[in-house]
Motif scaffolding. Structure first.
Motif, PDB file in Angstrom:
ATOM      1  N   THR A 198       0.228   5.424  12.148  1.00  0.00           N
ATOM      2  CA  THR A 198       1.558   5.571  11.557  1.00  0.00           C
ATOM      3  C   THR A 198       2.293   4.243  11.680  1.00  0.00           C
ATOM      4  OG1 THR A 198       2.486   6.439  13.616  1.00  0.00           O
ATOM      5  CG2 THR A 198       1.725   8.053  11.988  1.00  0.00           C
ATOM      6  N   ARG A 199       3.028   3.927  10.630  1.00  0.00           N
ATOM      7  CA  ARG A 199       3.763   2.664  10.572  1.00  0.00           C
ATOM      8  C   ARG A 199       5.230   2.953  10.266  1.00  0.00           C
ATOM      9  NH1 ARG A 199      -0.556  -1.072   7.159  1.00  0.00           N
ATOM     10  NH2 ARG A 199      -2.130  -1.113   8.824  1.00  0.00           N
ATOM     11  N   ASN A 200       6.100   2.492  11.138  1.00  0.00           N
ATOM     12  CA  ASN A 200       7.533   2.710  10.982  1.00  0.00           C
ATOM     13  C   ASN A 200       8.061   1.841   9.838  1.00  0.00           C
ATOM     14  OD1 ASN A 200      10.254   3.141  11.224  1.00  0.00           O
ATOM     15  ND2 ASN A 200      10.336   2.691  13.404  1.00  0.00           N
ATOM     16  N   ALA A 201       8.683   2.474   8.861  1.00  0.00           N
ATOM     17  CA  ALA A 201       9.175   1.753   7.687  1.00  0.00           C
ATOM     18  C   ALA A 201      10.695   1.718   7.633  1.00  0.00           C
ATOM     19  CB  ALA A 201       8.605   2.395   6.424  1.00  0.00           C
ATOM     20  N   LYS A 202      11.345   1.789   8.809  1.00  0.00           N
ATOM     21  CA  LYS A 202      12.808   1.749   8.807  1.00  0.00           C
ATOM     22  C   LYS A 202      13.292   0.371   8.359  1.00  0.00           C
ATOM     23  CE  LYS A 202      13.493   0.371  13.589  1.00  0.00           C
ATOM     24  NZ  LYS A 202      14.076   0.686  14.862  1.00  0.00           N
ATOM     25  N   LYS A 203      14.555   0.315   7.966  1.00  0.00           N
ATOM     26  CA  LYS A 203      15.135  -0.956   7.506  1.00  0.00           C
ATOM     27  C   LYS A 203      14.978  -2.016   8.574  1.00  0.00           C
ATOM     28  CE  LYS A 203      18.445   0.744   4.192  1.00  0.00           C
ATOM     29  NZ  LYS A 203      19.822   0.899   3.795  1.00  0.00           N
TER      30      LYS A 203
ATOM     31  N   LYS B 244       7.592   0.396  -3.662  1.00  0.00           N
ATOM     32  CA  LYS B 244       8.895   1.009  -3.399  1.00  0.00           C
ATOM     33  C   LYS B 244       8.983   1.404  -1.928  1.00  0.00           C
ATOM     34  CE  LYS B 244       7.116   5.191  -5.582  1.00  0.00           C
ATOM     35  NZ  LYS B 244       7.326   6.198  -6.592  1.00  0.00           N
ATOM     36  N   ALA B 245      10.203   1.484  -1.433  1.00  0.00           N
ATOM     37  CA  ALA B 245      10.441   1.838  -0.028  1.00  0.00           C
ATOM     38  C   ALA B 245      10.727   3.322   0.068  1.00  0.00           C
ATOM     39  CB  ALA B 245      11.594   1.025   0.530  1.00  0.00           C
TER      40      ALA B 245
ATOM     41  N   TYR C 238       2.636   8.691  -2.450  1.00  0.00           N
ATOM     42  CA  TYR C 238       4.008   8.809  -1.974  1.00  0.00           C
ATOM     43  C   TYR C 238       4.550  10.214  -1.709  1.00  0.00           C
ATOM     44  CZ  TYR C 238       5.054   3.867  -2.509  1.00  0.00           C
ATOM     45  OH  TYR C 238       5.083   2.506  -2.361  1.00  0.00           O
ATOM     46  N   GLU C 239       4.034  11.238  -2.218  1.00  0.00           N
ATOM     47  CA  GLU C 239       4.628  12.566  -2.034  1.00  0.00           C
ATOM     48  C   GLU C 239       3.953  13.317  -0.894  1.00  0.00           C
ATOM     49  OE1 GLU C 239       7.309  13.764  -3.575  1.00  0.00           O
ATOM     50  OE2 GLU C 239       7.486  11.923  -4.737  1.00  0.00           O
ATOM     51  N   SER C 240       4.747  13.932  -0.021  1.00  0.00           N
ATOM     52  CA  SER C 240       4.172  14.639   1.132  1.00  0.00           C
ATOM     53  C   SER C 240       3.180  15.714   0.700  1.00  0.00           C
ATOM     54  CB  SER C 240       5.271  15.245   2.004  1.00  0.00           C
ATOM     55  OG  SER C 240       6.063  16.160   1.278  1.00  0.00           O
ATOM     56  N   ASN C 241       3.508  16.485  -0.321  1.00  0.00           N
ATOM     57  CA  ASN C 241       2.577  17.534  -0.776  1.00  0.00           C
ATOM     58  C   ASN C 241       1.276  16.938  -1.304  1.00  0.00           C
ATOM     59  OD1 ASN C 241       4.225  19.698  -0.068  1.00  0.00           O
ATOM     60  ND2 ASN C 241       5.235  19.736  -2.063  1.00  0.00           N
ATOM     61  N   ASP C 242       1.372  15.825  -2.017  1.00  0.00           N
ATOM     62  CA  ASP C 242       0.169  15.158  -2.533  1.00  0.00           C
ATOM     63  C   ASP C 242      -0.681  14.620  -1.382  1.00  0.00           C
ATOM     64  OD1 ASP C 242       1.067  15.694  -5.098  1.00  0.00           O
ATOM     65  OD2 ASP C 242       1.818  13.656  -5.443  1.00  0.00           O
TER      66      ASP C 242
ATOM     67  N   GLU D 145       6.258  -4.662   3.893  1.00  0.00           N
ATOM     68  CA  GLU D 145       4.897  -4.448   3.382  1.00  0.00           C
ATOM     69  C   GLU D 145       4.879  -3.289   2.384  1.00  0.00           C
ATOM     70  OE1 GLU D 145       1.255  -2.742   5.781  1.00  0.00           O
ATOM     71  OE2 GLU D 145       1.544  -4.861   6.286  1.00  0.00           O
ATOM     72  N   LEU D 146       5.549  -2.199   2.727  1.00  0.00           N
ATOM     73  CA  LEU D 146       5.608  -1.029   1.846  1.00  0.00           C
ATOM     74  C   LEU D 146       6.278  -1.381   0.521  1.00  0.00           C
ATOM     75  CD1 LEU D 146       5.225   2.050   1.414  1.00  0.00           C
ATOM     76  CD2 LEU D 146       7.415   2.373   2.590  1.00  0.00           C
ATOM     77  N   GLU D 147       7.386  -2.092   0.580  1.00  0.00           N
ATOM     78  CA  GLU D 147       8.102  -2.475  -0.644  1.00  0.00           C
ATOM     79  C   GLU D 147       7.294  -3.441  -1.502  1.00  0.00           C
ATOM     80  OE1 GLU D 147      11.688  -4.005   1.177  1.00  0.00           O
ATOM     81  OE2 GLU D 147      12.821  -2.241   0.547  1.00  0.00           O
ATOM     82  N   GLN D 148       6.713  -4.464  -0.856  1.00  0.00           N
ATOM     83  CA  GLN D 148       6.043  -5.511  -1.616  1.00  0.00           C
ATOM     84  C   GLN D 148       4.675  -5.068  -2.135  1.00  0.00           C
ATOM     85  OE1 GLN D 148       6.071  -9.004   0.886  1.00  0.00           O
ATOM     86  NE2 GLN D 148       8.208  -9.437   0.419  1.00  0.00           N
ATOM     87  N   LEU D 149       3.908  -4.389  -1.315  1.00  0.00           N
ATOM     88  CA  LEU D 149       2.555  -4.009  -1.723  1.00  0.00           C
ATOM     89  C   LEU D 149       2.496  -2.633  -2.385  1.00  0.00           C
ATOM     90  CD1 LEU D 149       0.599  -5.338   1.392  1.00  0.00           C
ATOM     91  CD2 LEU D 149       0.970  -6.468  -0.806  1.00  0.00           C
ATOM     92  N   GLY D 150       3.315  -1.716  -1.891  1.00  0.00           N
ATOM     93  CA  GLY D 150       3.316  -0.370  -2.448  1.00  0.00           C
ATOM     94  C   GLY D 150       4.210  -0.222  -3.657  1.00  0.00           C
TER      95      GLY D 150
END
Length: 126
Positions: free
Chosen positions: A72-77, A91-92, A109-113, A84-89
């Motif tokens: 798990t990777r913390n993506a808080k501001k 969107k944040a 990106y979706e929890s159900n997916d 990394e999430l914003e640039q490679l993925g």
């Protein structure tokens, strides 16, 4: 006003996280060899998340139930993984499962997916 909303959101998230910890389902049991194989497949995955996000908690709960020790990777501001999430993925948004296979990254990106993908791929005991 936004400070109050953030405090309420974080407070409720912590309450949800607490109840998640005390009501977690049992982990799926696999043979040692099967679990080692699963963990090898997970080495290319990481979950970008916030600790108190209800959708992230839901996803981590499914990971726990399926006995999937995904990083798990913390993506808080302000966190490096947010950049990394914003640039490679692109969107944040969390939760986001990064799946790295054969030099290619898929960002889910979706929890159900995410839960559906993990159940389909790792849900049956082999």
């Amino acid at each position: 006003m936004s400070i109050i909303i953030n405090l309420i959101r974080n407070g409720l998230g912590c309450i949800i996280a607490f109840f998640d910890l005390i009501t977690r389902p049992r982990k799926m049991q696999r043979s040692a060899q099967a679990q080692a194989s699963v963990e090898q497949a997970l080495s290319g995955m990481a979950l970008y998340q916030f600790f108190a996000c209800p959708f992230c908690i839901k996803t981590r709960r499914a990971m726990h139930r399926l006995n999937l020790p995904i990083e798990t990777r913390n993506a808080k501001k302000g966190a490096p993984f947010r950049v990394e999430l914003e640039q490679l993925g692109g969107k944040a948004k969390v939760p986001c499962l990064r799946i790295s296979q054969n030099g290619e990254d898929t960002w889910m990106y979706e929890s159900n997916d995410i839960i559906h993908y993990l159940e389909e791929r790792f849900g049956s005991v082999r």
